[in-house]
Design an enzyme around this catalytic site. Sequence first.
Site, short mmCIF file in Angstrom:
data_model
loop_
_atom_site.label_atom_id
_atom_site.label_comp_id
_atom_site.label_asym_id
_atom_site.label_seq_id
_atom_site.Cartn_x
_atom_site.Cartn_y
_atom_site.Cartn_z
N ASN A 61 6.82 -0.38 2.51
CA ASN A 61 7.83 -1.07 1.41
C ASN A 61 9.14 0.04 1.37
O ASN A 61 8.89 1.38 1.55
CB ASN A 61 7.21 -1.21 0.05
CG ASN A 61 6.18 -2.02 -0.03
OD1 ASN A 61 6.25 -3.18 0.53
ND2 ASN A 61 5.19 -2.11 -0.83
N GLU B 131 4.56 3.99 -14.55
CA GLU B 131 4.57 2.23 -14.51
C GLU B 131 3.25 2.02 -14.26
O GLU B 131 2.20 2.70 -13.90
CB GLU B 131 5.69 2.12 -13.22
CG GLU B 131 7.11 2.63 -13.54
CD GLU B 131 7.89 2.32 -12.49
OE1 GLU B 131 9.08 1.95 -12.88
OE2 GLU B 131 7.50 2.18 -11.52
N CYS C 72 -2.45 -2.29 -11.41
CA CYS C 72 -2.60 -1.21 -10.71
C CYS C 72 -2.04 -0.09 -11.66
O CYS C 72 -0.71 -0.03 -12.11
CB CYS C 72 -1.48 -1.45 -9.61
SG CYS C 72 -1.11 0.05 -8.50
N CYS D 292 4.11 12.73 -0.23
CA CYS D 292 4.43 12.14 1.02
C CYS D 292 5.82 11.51 1.02
O CYS D 292 6.27 10.87 0.14
CB CYS D 292 3.45 10.96 0.89
SG CYS D 292 1.65 11.49 0.47
N CYS E 120 4.03 13.01 -8.73
CA CYS E 120 2.81 13.40 -7.80
C CYS E 120 3.13 14.54 -6.98
O CYS E 120 4.26 14.95 -6.65
CB CYS E 120 2.39 12.22 -6.97
SG CYS E 120 1.08 12.55 -5.75
N HIS F 118 -3.07 6.01 7.36
CA HIS F 118 -1.61 6.03 7.66
C HIS F 118 -1.41 6.42 8.96
O HIS F 118 -0.27 6.37 9.46
CB HIS F 118 -0.50 6.51 6.81
CG HIS F 118 -0.72 6.03 5.17
ND1 HIS F 118 -1.13 4.54 4.99
CD2 HIS F 118 -0.53 6.47 3.93
CE1 HIS F 118 -1.02 4.49 3.62
NE2 HIS F 118 -0.60 5.65 3.18
N GLU G 181 -1.70 10.92 -7.80
CA GLU G 181 -3.08 11.37 -7.16
C GLU G 181 -4.31 11.15 -8.00
O GLU G 181 -4.45 12.20 -8.67
CB GLU G 181 -2.97 12.42 -6.03
CG GLU G 181 -4.04 12.59 -5.27
CD GLU G 181 -4.99 11.83 -4.73
OE1 GLU G 181 -4.20 10.80 -3.77
OE2 GLU G 181 -6.21 11.75 -4.88
N CYS H 219 3.37 -1.06 -3.54
CA CYS H 219 2.86 0.05 -3.19
C CYS H 219 4.02 1.37 -2.91
O CYS H 219 4.76 0.90 -2.19
CB CYS H 219 1.83 0.03 -1.85
SG CYS H 219 0.47 -0.98 -2.47
N CYS I 57 6.95 7.82 -0.17
CA CYS I 57 6.28 7.29 -1.27
C CYS I 57 7.35 7.68 -2.17
O CYS I 57 7.79 8.64 -2.47
CB CYS I 57 4.98 7.75 -1.49
SG CYS I 57 4.71 7.53 -3.26
N1 SAH Z 1 -2.06 8.77 -4.51
C1 SAH Z 1 -2.90 7.88 -4.07
C2 SAH Z 1 -2.92 6.57 -4.84
C3 SAH Z 1 -1.32 6.19 -5.41
S1 SAH Z 1 -0.36 5.51 -3.68
C4 SAH Z 1 -2.65 7.51 -2.50
O1 SAH Z 1 -1.94 7.98 -2.16
O2 SAH Z 1 -3.77 6.92 -1.80
C5 SAH Z 1 -1.14 4.02 -3.63
C6 SAH Z 1 -0.84 3.65 -2.16
O3 SAH Z 1 0.46 3.19 -1.66
C7 SAH Z 1 -1.42 4.47 -1.01
O4 SAH Z 1 -2.34 3.92 0.04
C8 SAH Z 1 -0.02 4.81 -0.65
O5 SAH Z 1 -0.12 5.55 0.72
C9 SAH Z 1 0.64 3.57 -0.55
N2 SAH Z 1 2.14 3.81 -0.34
C10 SAH Z 1 2.79 4.88 -0.76
N3 SAH Z 1 4.27 4.51 -0.63
C11 SAH Z 1 4.28 3.44 0.14
C12 SAH Z 1 5.36 2.38 0.83
N4 SAH Z 1 6.42 3.14 0.47
N5 SAH Z 1 4.81 1.31 1.19
C13 SAH Z 1 3.72 1.18 1.23
N6 SAH Z 1 2.71 1.77 0.67
C14 SAH Z 1 2.97 2.81 0.28
FE1 SF4 Z 2 1.19 10.89 -4.12
FE2 SF4 Z 2 -0.19 8.73 -2.92
FE3 SF4 Z 2 2.53 9.02 -3.13
FE4 SF4 Z 2 1.10 10.51 -1.50
S1 SF4 Z 2 1.12 8.42 -1.38
S2 SF4 Z 2 3.20 11.03 -2.75
S3 SF4 Z 2 -0.31 11.05 -2.48
S4 SF4 Z 2 1.33 8.68 -4.88
#
Ligand code: SAH
Ligand code: SF4
Length: 346
Positions: A295, A94, A107, A118, A114, A221, A165, A338, A121
Amino acid sequence: MTNKPFIFDLSTIELEQTLAGWGQPTYRAKQVEAWLYQNYADNASVMTNLPKSLRQKLTKCYQFKVIDPYMVVDSTDGQTRKILFKLMDGREVEAVLMRYEKRQTLCISTQAGCAMGCPFCATGQMGFIRNLTAGEIVAQVLHYARQLNEEARHVTNVVFMGMGEPLANYTETWQAIRRLNASSGFNLGARHMTVSTVGLVPAIRRMSKEPEQIGLAVSLHAPTDALRDTLIPINKRYPIAMLMETLRDYITITNRRITFEYALMDNLNDSDEQADQLVTLVKDMLCHINLIPLNPTPDSSWSGSSDERVYRFRDRLQAAGVPTTVRLRRGIDIAAGCGQLYNHAK
Ligand code: SAH
Ligand code: SF4
């Protein structure tokens, strides 16, 4: 499905060598690049300043369609658009367009899924599928550029914050950055691009030596290892002290301000004490903190902090002299915020 190589995967040098091998004069590579990256051509037949035989040869030897936009969703306010692209092997990624008054920020994704896992996410919840190629990364930008061009607008900023990532797919991501940045390519200033990473220490070190002045955002975080270990599993390998030391070196080498992303989770990482711990971590660093209320995602029970707690946290950081902003929530109604990007055909 096709076995032809993607035209957007060719670096400038590869394109030059290919065309030279076909007996073409050296200026042809520039012409082809201008069509692809400045005129957003998605086939060779429009490249009217090339001989017809060359256009035919390009069509025969290369695949121009590398991603297929098969679902487009607009937010109710019309400011955010999410496109689900099918890759040629059927995988999905996406990419999201956010419109601001004077900017159009994209974005984009660097991986399908990934591997970092995490738990908060959506992309992490689906697991790793595969790396994207540089061409597949650039193609997301070009697709939106074509659409914006129809309204005489441009892509003004690109953030590598979609699925995946970026620093775990370093080579292809960097090739894409070069292609987007090159004056013979998409010609987007490096300062208009930002890579977001979960904190892969060796890759950050490598990035500090790249000539391009790309922005760096680090997903922090949590201010302590005990908590960060549970939110970001890779923290066990690259704990906070190691990460911060690497980032301080990065700032010294590049002289560039970095951004910390901090997703605020209700009663988990948003207390006064945690704000103070965060201040201690980043004290005197050339940095900026971006707070994002978490989110919602399908498989996580954590919820975002209330507005009251978000602003309290922000005020505490600001009072301690740490530049802090709250990121506007965008595209939540279409799961384009995000961490909400998800492979639907999992
Ligand atoms: N993998 C990279 C980039 C993609 S994620 C990273 O983790 O930085 C982009 C951003 O969205 C990151 O800061 C991630 O921590 C954040 N993110 C992931 N899940 C989220 C959520 N449910 N709510 C808000 N931010 C989130
Ligand atoms: Fe991957 Fe970034 Fe999501 Fe963590 S927050 S699972 S590194 S996309």
